[in-house]
Design a protein around this motif. Structure first.
Motif, PDB file in Angstrom:
ATOM      1  N   GLN A 173      39.103 148.708 127.655  1.00  0.00           N
ATOM      2  CA  GLN A 173      39.916 148.687 126.434  1.00  0.00           C
ATOM      3  C   GLN A 173      40.923 149.834 126.458  1.00  0.00           C
ATOM      4  O   GLN A 173      41.325 150.348 125.428  1.00  0.00           O
ATOM      5  CB  GLN A 173      39.020 148.765 125.198  1.00  0.00           C
ATOM      6  N   TYR A 225      44.646 150.108 124.338  1.00  0.00           N
ATOM      7  CA  TYR A 225      44.772 150.136 122.879  1.00  0.00           C
ATOM      8  C   TYR A 225      46.027 150.880 122.437  1.00  0.00           C
ATOM      9  O   TYR A 225      46.825 150.362 121.650  1.00  0.00           O
ATOM     10  CB  TYR A 225      43.530 150.768 122.249  1.00  0.00           C
ATOM     11  N   ALA A 242      42.660 140.938 118.294  1.00  0.00           N
ATOM     12  CA  ALA A 242      41.645 141.261 119.294  1.00  0.00           C
ATOM     13  C   ALA A 242      40.453 140.317 119.170  1.00  0.00           C
ATOM     14  O   ALA A 242      39.564 140.544 118.343  1.00  0.00           O
ATOM     15  CB  ALA A 242      41.189 142.710 119.134  1.00  0.00           C
ATOM     16  N   ASP A 285      40.172 141.048 126.996  1.00  0.00           N
ATOM     17  CA  ASP A 285      39.814 141.872 128.150  1.00  0.00           C
ATOM     18  C   ASP A 285      39.094 141.000 129.162  1.00  0.00           C
ATOM     19  O   ASP A 285      38.902 139.805 128.943  1.00  0.00           O
ATOM     20  CB  ASP A 285      38.982 143.096 127.739  1.00  0.00           C
ATOM     21  N   GLY A 331      36.836 143.813 119.829  1.00  0.00           N
ATOM     22  CA  GLY A 331      36.789 142.929 120.979  1.00  0.00           C
ATOM     23  C   GLY A 331      35.386 142.739 121.517  1.00  0.00           C
ATOM     24  O   GLY A 331      34.407 142.661 120.766  1.00  0.00           O
ATOM     25  N   GLU A 361      34.097 152.576 122.101  1.00  0.00           N
ATOM     26  CA  GLU A 361      35.180 151.893 122.800  1.00  0.00           C
ATOM     27  C   GLU A 361      34.929 151.902 124.305  1.00  0.00           C
ATOM     28  O   GLU A 361      34.236 152.783 124.826  1.00  0.00           O
ATOM     29  CB  GLU A 361      36.526 152.590 122.537  1.00  0.00           C
TER      30      GLU A 361
END
Length: 353
Positions: free
Chosen positions: A121, A124, A142, A172, A257, A307
């Motif tokens: 990720q 961002y 997302a 992703d 996500g 994250e």
């Protein structure tokens, strides 16, 4: 009433099918892992649907082709993965400055540099802060499931034309490559005159139009920037999020996500042990659901942001709640594939802290 038919597809294919359902007529792309399934699928499916597919000579070319098609009021899309997205940034800035709607898909991978082809990720900041030059914003969606990959791609086209602004779908490698059931659907009541009042379709029986991002007259650029900022402020009504067990939670985990989805499993497991943990999963990264987070902070809840990067969205979480609270942070290192067990210890530590 018949039951909607379910299909079993990868996230990348779900994005492709969502774009077709949304009425996409042009796609421009270039191969890069892990998004290759998108151009591969569309190379056959889009011409069969009456659209135009172009494998461009580069990511730069693909982004500029998107700008040209979208300036004609056509629903158009490009897709790439992280290093390829870096090459598209100039055209994306031009699109935002020219108020051209278009959809960009980033199936993000590890970095910086070439990194690897696994999930991350790390894009961002590039996505929500403006990866190109100038003051501009993209609407950023997302997905956390393959169904959402389908649904949010449709929504991306609608939002692009609603605001005459580029929209980014930030997936992703986990979302793009995993397979899940999807219930396809086709939006109804699309405006048949969409884009006809501003698009460059040829000045037949009307005055010529000009779409540009160059403003040289004295005060013109300042006026354009004020106009754009007002539009970005109006986009705040689109802020969206998933709330999971937040009402009585003492600790709120914030994750987006695929990481939000994995963290949800951890929250569910800890709830079964009597731990008062909840989850906020931002679905729109811009506009960010700041008001929701601030409301939870005012209830005295603590926060942990998780994250798949070294710390990016956590800055927006902290900005949202800064007047009353702070957020702890856990970095899931890019290059490693997380499981729900990986998040149990940092969540318990934040809960105890």
């Amino acid at each position: 009433m018949s039951t909607p038919k379910r299909i079993f597809v990868k996230g990348n294919e779900a994005i492709s099918r969502g774009a077709l359902a949304a009425g996409m007529k042009c796609f421009f792309g270039y191969p890069i892992t892990p998004q290759n399934d998108i151009p591969e699928f569309l190379s056959q499916a889009l011409p069969e649907a009456g659209g135009e597919f172009v494998q461009a000579e580069s990511e730069v070319a693909a982004a500029n082709m998107l700008m040209g098609a979208a300036a004609c009021g056509i629903r158009a899309m490009t897709s790439s993965s992280s290093p390829g997205m870096s090459l598209k940034q100039e055209a994306i800035s031009y699109m935002a400055g020219s108020e051209i709607p278009g959809v960009i898909v980033n199936v993000s991978r590890g970095g910086p540099g070439l990194g690897d082809i696994g999930p991350s990720q790390g894009d961002y900041f590039q996505s929500v802060k403006g990866g190109g030059h100038g003051d501009y914003k993209l609407l950023v969606l997302a997905p956390g499931t393959v169904q959402e990959a389908y649904d949010l791609t449709i929504k991306a086209f609608d939002l692009a034309f609603k605001y005459r602004n580029p929209v980014l779908v930030l997936a992703d490698a986990i979302i793009g490559q995993m397979k899940e059931p999807v219930v396809p659907w086709v939006p109804e009541n699309r405006d048949p005159e969409e884009g006809q009042d501003w698009g460059l379709q040829g000045a037949v029986n009307r005055p010529p139009r000009l779409i540009k991002s160059l403003f040289l007259d004295d005060g013109a650029l300042a006026g354009q920037n004020l106009k754009l900022q007002a539009k970005y402020k109006a986009m705040q009504v689109e802020a969206d999020q998933e709330l999971f067990l937040t009402e009585d939670a003492e600790l709120i985990v914030v994750a987006f996500g695929s990481i939000g989805r994995i963290a949800k499993s951890t929250v569910r497991k800890l709830r079964a042990q009597g731990k008062k943990v909840g989850l906020v999963r931002p679905i729109t990264l811009f506009p960010f659901p700041s008001d929701v987070l601030l409301g939870l902070a005012k209830q005295g809840k603590r926060f942990l942001t998780i994250e798949h990067n070294m710390g990016q969205m956590v800055e927006d979480v902290r900005l949202a709640i800064r007047t009353v609270a702070d957020s702890a942070f856990h970095a899931q290192l890019p290059g490693n594939l997380p499981t729900p067990d990986d998040f149990e210890e940092p969540i318990l530590k934040a809960l105890e802290g």
